[in-house]
Design an enzyme around this catalytic site. Structure first.
Site, PDB file in Angstrom:
ATOM      1  N   ARG A 166       0.807  -1.210   0.000  1.00  0.00           N
ATOM      2  CA  ARG A 166       0.000   0.000   0.000  1.00  0.00           C
ATOM      3  C   ARG A 166       0.850   1.273   0.000  1.00  0.00           C
ATOM      4  NH1 ARG A 166      -4.157  -2.096   2.202  1.00  0.00           N
ATOM      5  NH2 ARG A 166      -2.562  -3.194   3.331  1.00  0.00           N
TER       6      ARG A 166
ATOM      7  N   ARG B 292      11.607   3.396   3.996  1.00  0.00           N
ATOM      8  CA  ARG B 292      10.996   2.568   5.044  1.00  0.00           C
ATOM      9  C   ARG B 292      12.068   1.626   5.551  1.00  0.00           C
ATOM     10  NH1 ARG B 292       5.471  -0.708   5.198  1.00  0.00           N
ATOM     11  NH2 ARG B 292       4.819   1.399   5.682  1.00  0.00           N
TER      12      ARG B 292
ATOM     13  N   LYS C   7      23.761  -8.201   0.111  1.00  0.00           N
ATOM     14  CA  LYS C   7      25.190  -8.513   0.036  1.00  0.00           C
ATOM     15  C   LYS C   7      25.944  -7.925   1.222  1.00  0.00           C
ATOM     16  CE  LYS C   7      24.969  -8.336  -5.008  1.00  0.00           C
ATOM     17  NZ  LYS C   7      25.288  -7.490  -6.162  1.00  0.00           N
TER      18      LYS C   7
ATOM     19  N   HIS D 117       5.202   6.901  11.386  1.00  0.00           N
ATOM     20  CA  HIS D 117       4.735   6.667  10.021  1.00  0.00           C
ATOM     21  C   HIS D 117       3.871   7.886   9.681  1.00  0.00           C
ATOM     22  CE1 HIS D 117       3.457   4.964   6.374  1.00  0.00           C
ATOM     23  NE2 HIS D 117       2.936   3.821   6.769  1.00  0.00           N
TER      24      HIS D 117
END
Lengths: 310, 178
Positions: free
Chosen positions: A58, A108, A86, A136
Site C-alpha cells: 500500500r 521505510r 550482500k 509513520h
C-alpha cells in the site's frame, strides 16, 4: 503560509499550522486524482528514490502513484533486490544513491531513526515511510484527512486507538498529530502491548473495550502483527479477538456515526470482524484514496525553495 | 521613498470596462453557444463571475463558469517558497468549448502559459481566448489578450493592484509606485 521543513521525519516535528497546510493542500490534490488525465507537471525533472527495506504494498504503491502524478521520475529499490542482501550498510547505500543526485528519498526501514540517520548524511530530502516502531507520518496525516473530511474538524473529537500500541508506528504518529490538532485520544491494548509512560502524550489508557469505545467519534483499529508478536505477547488469537477485537455489538458503544478506520492490511476476524470492516461506518478505502493525495501534498511542500533545514 | 498610489479605474470605470468586454465576447462568439468562462485564481475567478452575470443580463443566457489554480503548472517552484494549492473546479466538460480565460492583470504572460497548459490537461477546448482587466505590458512570452479592460503602461518596479470588496466585486485598480 510557509512550509519550512526540508524532511518529513515524523508528525512530532509538525506544528498545527503545518498539519493544516498539508491537509488543505492534500484536499486540492484530491481533485487531480479524479481527472481523466491524472498528472500535473509540478515535479518534472525531480528524481525520487523509494528505498524500502521492509515489505509494503500500500505505502509503496501510494508513494509511487503520488510521485508519478506529480511528474517526478521515481525509482523503487527494495531490500530483497538490492545490495543490502550482500551486506552493504545503510550509510554506504545512502552515499551511493546520493552520488546519483536524487532530490527526494522515501525510506521505510525496520530500525527506528533510520530516516533521521540518512537526513544527517545526504543532501536529498528524506520522507519517512515508516521506521521501526517509531513513526509513520504519512499514514497519520491521511487518517487525519479522512477524519476531517467526515467530521469537519479534529478539535474535540474522541478518537479510540486499539491494538498493539507498543509496536505501532501508526499509533505513535497518530497520537502526536491528533493531540496537536485538539482531539482526545484513548488507547486500549493488552498489557503486553501498551508502552509504559504513554500517558505522557496526553492520551488516556483504558482496559476494557466497552469503556474505550464509549462515546467515541472515531475507532482506529491496529493490525496485530501475527508474524512478529502473535505468539509471545498474547495467549491466543481467539482470546485477543474476544477482548480487543471490534465487532458489531461492541461498536454500538461508540457514537452511532463513529468512523471505523484501519491502516491495513486487515486480519479479518482478529482485530476486526468482516461485517464491521465492510460495514456502513468503515472508511478504510477512503483512507487509501486520501493516502495518494496526502503524499502528493508532502512531496510538493518539501520541493519548494527550502527556507531552513528540518 | 514614500509609496504613492494612482487610481487607474474606480468602481464605475471597472463596470464600464467589464460591460464592454461582455459585449465583445458575445459579438466575437456570436452569442453564448458552447461558451465557458474560466477564471484564474483568485482575481480572475471573481472577474469571471462578474462577466458571467453581465452576459446573463445582456443575453439572458447562463454561461458556465469554472476556476483553475495554476500553482502546480508554474515554472518557478525551485525559485520560491511553495504556495498553497487551491482547488480547480470546472463544472462542465472543456471538450469543444469556446473558453474565455479571465485574469485581472496581464504581465509577463507566464501565468497564462501555465493556465493554458492546465486547460489542455483537462480537456480539448475548441479555442481559448483571453480576457484581462489590465494589460500592463512587459510580456516575456508571445501571448496577446483578446479582450482588454485598460492598457496601462508601467515600469517594472511599479505594481498594479486590483482591489475587491467583501462580496468579491472589484472596486478599484491602483498603480503603486515603490
Amino acid at each position: 503560509m510557509a512550509f519550512s521543513h526540508k524532511h518529513i521525519l515524523g508528525t512530532a516535528q509538525l506544528s498545527t499550522d503545518d498539519i493544516s497546510l498539508i491537509l488543505d493542500t492534500a484536499e486540492s490534490f484530491k481533485e487531480i486524482n479524479q481527472r481523466d488525465i491524472k498528472k500535473v507537471p509540478t515535479l518534472r525533472g525531480r528524481t525520487v528514490i523509494n528505498l524500502f527495506f521492509e515489505a509494503s504494498t500500500r505505502t509503496r504503491v501510494s508513494f509511487e502513484i503520488a510521485e508519478k502524478r506529480l511528474s517526478a521520475d521515481s525509482i523503487n529499490i527494495s531490500a530483497s533486490t538490492s545490495s543490502v542482501v550482500k551486506g552493504e550498510t545503510l550509510e554506504d547505500t545512502a552515499r551511493n544513491l546520493e552520488a546519483m543526485r536524487p532530490d527526494i528519498i522515501v525510506i521505510r526501514h525496520s530500525a527506528s531513526g533510520a530516516p533521521h540517520y540518512l537526513a544527517e548524511r545526504v543532501n536529498a530530502a528524506i520522507v519517512n515511510a515508516g521506521d521501526g516502531a517509531h513513526e509513520h507520518p504519512s499514514q497519520a496525516l491521511l487518517d487525519l484527512m479522512t477524519i476531517r473530511e467526515h467530521k469537519g474538524s479534529l478539535k474535540g473529537l474522541n478518537v479510540a486507538i486499539i491494538g498493539d500500541i507498543t509496536h505501532s508506528r501508526v499509533a505513535r504518529s497518530n497520537i502526536l498529530a491528533l493531540k496537536k490538532m485538539g482531539a482526545s485520544v484513548r488507547l486500549l491494548a493488552p498489557g503486553t502491548m501498551m508502552p509504559p509512560g504513554i500517558e505522557k502524550t496526553g492520551a488516556r489508557v483504558f482496559t476494557r473495550m466497552e469503556d474505550c469505545l464509549d462515546g467515541a467519534d472515531v475507532v482506529m483499529m491496529l493490525r496485530i502483527q501475527l508474524e512478529r508478536q502473535g505468539n509471545t505477547l498474547i495467549p491466543s488469537v481467539r482470546e485477543y479477538a474476544r477482548f480487543f477485537g471490534l465487532n458489531r455489538s461492541n461498536l454500538k458503544c461508540a457514537k452511532p456515526d463513529a468512523l471505523v478506520m484501519h491502516p491495513g492490511p486487515i486480519n479479518r476476524g482478529v482485530e476486526i470482524t468482516s461485517d464491521v470492516a465492510d460495514g456502513d461506518q468503515n472508511v478504510i478505502l477512503e483512507q487509501v484514496e486520501n493516502g495518494v493525495a496526502v503524499r502528493m501534498a508532502l512531496l510538493y511542500l518539501i520541493s519548494g525553495e527550502s527556507v531552513s533545514e528540518t | 521613498m514614500a509609496e504613492s498610489n494612482t487610481l487607474i479605474l474606480d468602481k464605475a470605470g471597472i463596470r464600464r470596462a467589464l460591460t464592454r468586454i461582455s459585449h465583445e465576447i458575445l459579438e466575437r462568439n456570436k452569442g453564448t453557444t458552447d461558451l465557458a468562462l474560466v477564471g484564474i485564481r483568485t482575481g480572475g475567478d471573481f472577474l469571471a463571475r462578474q462577466l458571467a452575470a453581465m452576459i446573463d443580463r445582456i443575453e439572458e443566457s447562463q454561461v458556465p463558469v469554472g476556476v483553475i489554480d495554476i500553482t502546480l503548472y508554474r515554472d518557478d517552484l525551485s525559485h520560491r517558497e511553495v504556495r498553497p494549492v487551491e482547488k480547480t473546479t470546472l463544472p462542465f466538460s472543456l471538450d469543444d468549448r469556446q473558453v474565455v480565460l479571465v485574469d485581472d492583470v496581464l504581465f509577463t504572460g507566464r501565468t497564462i502559459r501555465a493556465a493554458m497548459d492546465a486547460l489542455m490537461d483537462l480537456g480539448r477546448p475548441r479555442n481559448i481566448q483571453l480576457a484581462v482587466l489590465i494589460d500592463r505590458g512587459h510580456r516575456e512570452l508571445p501571448i496577446r489578450p483578446d479582450y482588454i479592460g485598460r492598457n496601462v503602461p508601467t515600469s517594472k518596479d511599479e505594481g498594479i493592484v486590483v482591489e475587491f470588496n467583501e462580496d468579491n466585486a472589484p472596486v478599484s485598480v491602483l498603480l503603486k509606485k515603490n
